[in-house]
Design a protein around this motif. Structure first.
Motif, PDB file in Angstrom:
ATOM      1  N   LEU A   1       7.055  35.425  49.550  1.00 33.11           N
ATOM      2  CA  LEU A   1       6.142  34.955  49.559  1.00 33.11           C
ATOM      3  C   LEU A   1       5.330  34.826  51.118  1.00 33.11           C
ATOM      4  O   LEU A   1       4.323  33.981  51.712  1.00 33.11           O
ATOM      5  N   MET A   2       6.255  35.021  52.165  1.00 32.47           N
ATOM      6  CA  MET A   2       5.847  35.618  54.028  1.00 32.47           C
ATOM      7  C   MET A   2       4.529  36.454  53.843  1.00 32.47           C
ATOM      8  O   MET A   2       4.817  37.356  53.375  1.00 32.47           O
ATOM      9  N   PHE A   3       3.878  35.938  54.971  1.00 31.98           N
ATOM     10  CA  PHE A   3       2.592  36.227  54.833  1.00 31.98           C
ATOM     11  C   PHE A   3       1.417  36.507  54.325  1.00 31.98           C
ATOM     12  O   PHE A   3       0.609  35.797  54.187  1.00 31.98           O
ATOM     13  N   GLY A   4       1.666  36.180  52.472  1.00 33.41           N
ATOM     14  CA  GLY A   4       0.662  35.822  51.637  1.00 33.41           C
ATOM     15  C   GLY A   4       0.580  34.178  51.606  1.00 33.41           C
ATOM     16  O   GLY A   4      -0.851  33.260  51.555  1.00 33.41           O
ATOM     17  N   ASN A   5       1.598  33.551  52.965  1.00 26.15           N
ATOM     18  CA  ASN A   5       1.428  31.601  52.785  1.00 26.15           C
ATOM     19  C   ASN A   5       0.206  31.803  53.664  1.00 26.15           C
ATOM     20  O   ASN A   5      -0.255  31.390  53.941  1.00 26.15           O
ATOM     21  N   LEU A   6       0.706  32.638  55.154  1.00 26.27           N
ATOM     22  CA  LEU A   6      -0.583  32.814  56.162  1.00 26.27           C
ATOM     23  C   LEU A   6      -2.156  33.090  55.006  1.00 26.27           C
ATOM     24  O   LEU A   6      -2.790  32.524  56.091  1.00 26.27           O
ATOM     25  N   GLY A   7      -1.784  34.042  54.889  1.00 29.20           N
ATOM     26  CA  GLY A   7      -3.649  34.481  54.366  1.00 29.20           C
ATOM     27  C   GLY A   7      -4.235  33.860  53.263  1.00 29.20           C
ATOM     28  O   GLY A   7      -4.957  33.324  53.062  1.00 29.20           O
ATOM     29  N   ARG A   8      -3.115  32.847  52.343  1.00 29.30           N
ATOM     30  CA  ARG A   8      -3.730  32.457  51.511  1.00 29.30           C
ATOM     31  C   ARG A   8      -4.191  30.398  52.669  1.00 29.30           C
ATOM     32  O   ARG A   8      -5.223  29.907  52.301  1.00 29.30           O
ATOM     33  N   TYR A   9      -3.115  30.061  53.590  1.00 28.14           N
ATOM     34  CA  TYR A   9      -3.772  29.572  54.525  1.00 28.14           C
ATOM     35  C   TYR A   9      -4.948  29.455  55.078  1.00 28.14           C
ATOM     36  O   TYR A   9      -6.265  28.753  55.359  1.00 28.14           O
ATOM     37  N   PHE A  10      -5.139  30.480  55.941  1.00 30.89           N
ATOM     38  CA  PHE A  10      -6.112  30.593  56.667  1.00 30.89           C
ATOM     39  C   PHE A  10      -7.572  31.122  55.711  1.00 30.89           C
ATOM     40  O   PHE A  10      -9.140  30.400  55.923  1.00 30.89           O
TER      41      PHE A  10
ATOM     42  N   GLY B   1       7.313  44.144  57.778  1.00 30.75           N
ATOM     43  CA  GLY B   1       6.398  44.449  57.108  1.00 30.75           C
ATOM     44  C   GLY B   1       4.957  43.109  55.844  1.00 30.75           C
ATOM     45  O   GLY B   1       5.171  42.276  56.764  1.00 30.75           O
ATOM     46  N   ARG B   2       3.845  44.237  55.390  1.00 30.99           N
ATOM     47  CA  ARG B   2       3.130  43.193  55.305  1.00 30.99           C
ATOM     48  C   ARG B   2       3.946  41.737  53.886  1.00 30.99           C
ATOM     49  O   ARG B   2       3.204  41.093  53.928  1.00 30.99           O
ATOM     50  N   PHE B   3       5.364  41.631  53.847  1.00 33.06           N
ATOM     51  CA  PHE B   3       5.421  41.351  52.781  1.00 33.06           C
ATOM     52  C   PHE B   3       7.498  41.630  52.707  1.00 33.06           C
ATOM     53  O   PHE B   3       7.570  42.579  53.032  1.00 33.06           O
ATOM     54  N   ASN B   4       7.726  40.549  52.075  1.00 34.15           N
ATOM     55  CA  ASN B   4       9.115  40.968  51.549  1.00 34.15           C
ATOM     56  C   ASN B   4       9.739  40.640  50.789  1.00 34.15           C
ATOM     57  O   ASN B   4       9.615  39.060  50.243  1.00 34.15           O
ATOM     58  N   GLU B   5      10.019  40.970  50.136  1.00 34.32           N
ATOM     59  CA  GLU B   5      10.248  40.619  48.977  1.00 34.32           C
ATOM     60  C   GLU B   5      11.505  40.239  48.360  1.00 34.32           C
ATOM     61  O   GLU B   5      11.665  39.112  47.981  1.00 34.32           O
ATOM     62  N   GLY B   6      12.381  40.211  49.744  1.00 34.42           N
ATOM     63  CA  GLY B   6      13.927  39.722  49.261  1.00 34.42           C
ATOM     64  C   GLY B   6      13.402  38.062  50.182  1.00 34.42           C
ATOM     65  O   GLY B   6      15.172  37.797  50.443  1.00 34.42           O
ATOM     66  N   TYR B   7      12.488  37.597  50.686  1.00 33.77           N
ATOM     67  CA  TYR B   7      12.929  36.541  51.451  1.00 33.77           C
ATOM     68  C   TYR B   7      11.857  35.703  50.657  1.00 33.77           C
ATOM     69  O   TYR B   7      10.209  36.373  50.593  1.00 33.77           O
ATOM     70  N   ALA B   8      11.928  35.011  49.817  1.00 36.53           N
ATOM     71  CA  ALA B   8      11.639  33.002  49.796  1.00 36.53           C
ATOM     72  C   ALA B   8      10.478  33.797  48.495  1.00 36.53           C
ATOM     73  O   ALA B   8       9.096  33.649  48.120  1.00 36.53           O
ATOM     74  N   ASP B   9      11.197  34.533  47.689  1.00 36.18           N
ATOM     75  CA  ASP B   9       9.943  35.764  46.492  1.00 36.18           C
ATOM     76  C   ASP B   9       9.317  36.156  46.870  1.00 36.18           C
ATOM     77  O   ASP B   9       7.866  35.665  46.233  1.00 36.18           O
TER      78      ASP B   9
ATOM     79  N   GLU C   1      12.912  28.395  53.528  1.00 36.19           N
ATOM     80  CA  GLU C   1      12.304  29.104  52.933  1.00 36.19           C
ATOM     81  C   GLU C   1      12.097  28.181  51.959  1.00 36.19           C
ATOM     82  O   GLU C   1      11.347  28.565  50.548  1.00 36.19           O
ATOM     83  N   GLY C   2      13.103  27.501  51.142  1.00 36.20           N
ATOM     84  CA  GLY C   2      11.849  26.424  50.009  1.00 36.20           C
ATOM     85  C   GLY C   2      10.832  25.836  50.270  1.00 36.20           C
ATOM     86  O   GLY C   2      10.674  25.125  49.633  1.00 36.20           O
ATOM     87  N   LEU C   3      10.797  25.248  51.920  1.00 35.63           N
ATOM     88  CA  LEU C   3       9.444  24.652  52.267  1.00 35.63           C
ATOM     89  C   LEU C   3       8.401  26.034  51.471  1.00 35.63           C
ATOM     90  O   LEU C   3       7.298  25.123  50.959  1.00 35.63           O
ATOM     91  N   LEU C   4       8.564  27.150  51.966  1.00 39.65           N
ATOM     92  CA  LEU C   4       7.804  28.157  50.503  1.00 39.65           C
ATOM     93  C   LEU C   4       7.530  28.097  49.393  1.00 39.65           C
ATOM     94  O   LEU C   4       6.582  27.957  49.000  1.00 39.65           O
ATOM     95  N   LYS C   5       8.767  28.365  48.559  1.00 29.62           N
ATOM     96  CA  LYS C   5       9.047  27.794  47.665  1.00 29.62           C
ATOM     97  C   LYS C   5       8.289  26.487  46.524  1.00 29.62           C
ATOM     98  O   LYS C   5       8.156  27.464  45.877  1.00 29.62           O
ATOM     99  N   ALA C   6       8.442  25.983  47.481  1.00 32.30           N
ATOM    100  CA  ALA C   6       7.838  24.458  47.200  1.00 32.30           C
ATOM    101  C   ALA C   6       6.138  24.729  46.692  1.00 32.30           C
ATOM    102  O   ALA C   6       5.590  24.167  45.858  1.00 32.30           O
ATOM    103  N   ASN C   7       5.763  25.923  47.206  1.00 28.53           N
ATOM    104  CA  ASN C   7       4.355  26.177  47.677  1.00 28.53           C
ATOM    105  C   ASN C   7       3.929  27.265  46.795  1.00 28.53           C
ATOM    106  O   ASN C   7       2.816  27.584  47.267  1.00 28.53           O
ATOM    107  N   GLU C   8       5.207  27.658  46.685  1.00 32.20           N
ATOM    108  CA  GLU C   8       4.648  28.624  45.158  1.00 32.20           C
ATOM    109  C   GLU C   8       3.281  28.460  45.046  1.00 32.20           C
ATOM    110  O   GLU C   8       2.153  30.646  45.039  1.00 32.20           O
TER     111      GLU C   8
END
Length: 310
Positions: A89-98, A79-87, A23-30
């Motif tokens: 960011l999950m799957f948005g990180n995957l989208g941004r990476y690729f 789901g395609r996102f989870n507002e309750g986890y890492a603000d 969680e912290g690793l993802l938030k650091a790159n929000e």
């Protein structure tokens, strides 16, 4: 990643600690993660038939690669996102990476779960709708007239991808997109942490989705074995397959991939190990900016290049 081995390989036991670790690793790159251009669209009649599409910063100069990522969740959640986890960011990180690293367009769809009445082969039905939406909507946009399509199914999402790819119910639908020269062509399929059969596992959720008496026949291995029998009217798709298993995946998932490779009649199948990761962590490691965490993304890109080089 170094914190993962003590968590073990049982999915239920690694779930919470793994999410907490990243969680912290993802938030650091929000800021960077949120910089990806994203749109949300409906691709079918059910309220769960929504998808997020992430666009690269620059329009590709050749036929674009569109990567569809089907999330996991044991048929009950995700789901395609989870507002309750890492603000969220999950799957948005995957989208941004690729999109940023390789110039792909990335689609992350929701699909029906058990609480929505999902039952085999509903996951395959939803994948079919996603692919048809790509043809009817995305392919009508400038620059997307010809699309190299890559399906990536993670865990339960991999079950749905293989259902669409192998089950006779979808044979005519998928063949349209497997034809060489088609405007939208499925060029490869990646199964990430995907069970090709269930071994001795008999959880209530798995049985509720695939059926107690059809747990093997509705698995990827069961379908392909049936297709290979004399007199079958179903066909084996001519498409490249990459099976990605994490080093810390449950043994049944690792073994099922090996078993499936043994019966697969084509040569275009490869099994690769994602070093250091467990069943949950690969998608969380993308967008962290840590080379070891993101190394499996390079494995994906190498496979995509092998599928689209001609």
């Amino acid at each position: 990643m170094d914190k993962l081995p003590p968590f073990g390989t049982d999915i239920g036991e690694v779930l919470g600690p793994t999410f907490a670790t990243y969680e912290g690793l993802l938030k650091a790159n929000e800021a960077d993660i949120r910089s990806a251009r994203r749109e949300t669209h409906s691709y079918g009649p059910h309220p769960r038939n929504l998808l997020d599409i992430y666009y690269p910063d620059n329009q590709p100069s050749k036929a674009p690669t569109v990567l569809v990522f089907l999330h996991g969740g044991g048929f009950t959640q995700g789901g395609r996102f989870n507002e309750g986890y890492a603000d969220g960011l999950m799957f948005g990180n995957l989208g941004r990476y690729f999109t940023s690293k390789f110039g792909y367009t990335v689609i992350v769809p929701d699909y029906r779960l058990l609480p929505h009445g999902a039952k085999y082969p509903s996951g395959g039905e939803d994948v079919k709708l996603v692919v048809e939406w790509i043809k009817s909507s995305l392919a009508s946009r400038d620059g997307y007239e010809n699309i190299n399509l890559i399906l990536v199914g993670n865990s339960a999402g991999g079950v749905h991808a293989t259902t669409y790819l192998f089950d006779a119910e979808f044979q005519s639908a998928r063949n349209e997109f497997l034809t060489k020269g088609a405007g939208v062509q499925i060029r490869g399929v990646i199964c990430l942490g995907t069970p090709f059969h269930w071994g001795d596992v008999r959880s209530a959720d798995i049985l509720a989705y695939v059926g107690e008496d059809t747990i093997f026949t509705n698995s990827a291995m069961g379908i392909v074995q049936e297709t290979l029998k004399p007199g079958s009217t179903n066909s084996i798709p001519d498409v490249k397959l990459l099976v990605l298993v994490s080093e810390l995946d449950p043994p049944v998932i690792i073994q099922s991939g090996e078993d499936f490779k043994q019966i697969w009649p084509g040569k275009d199948i490869e099994i690769q190990v994602i070093k250091g990761h467990n069943h949950i962590s690969p998608q969380l490691g993308l967008g962290t900016g840590i080379e070891r965490e993101e190394a499996w993304g390079v494995q994906v890109a190498d496979f995509v290049n092998s599928c689209t080089c001609n």
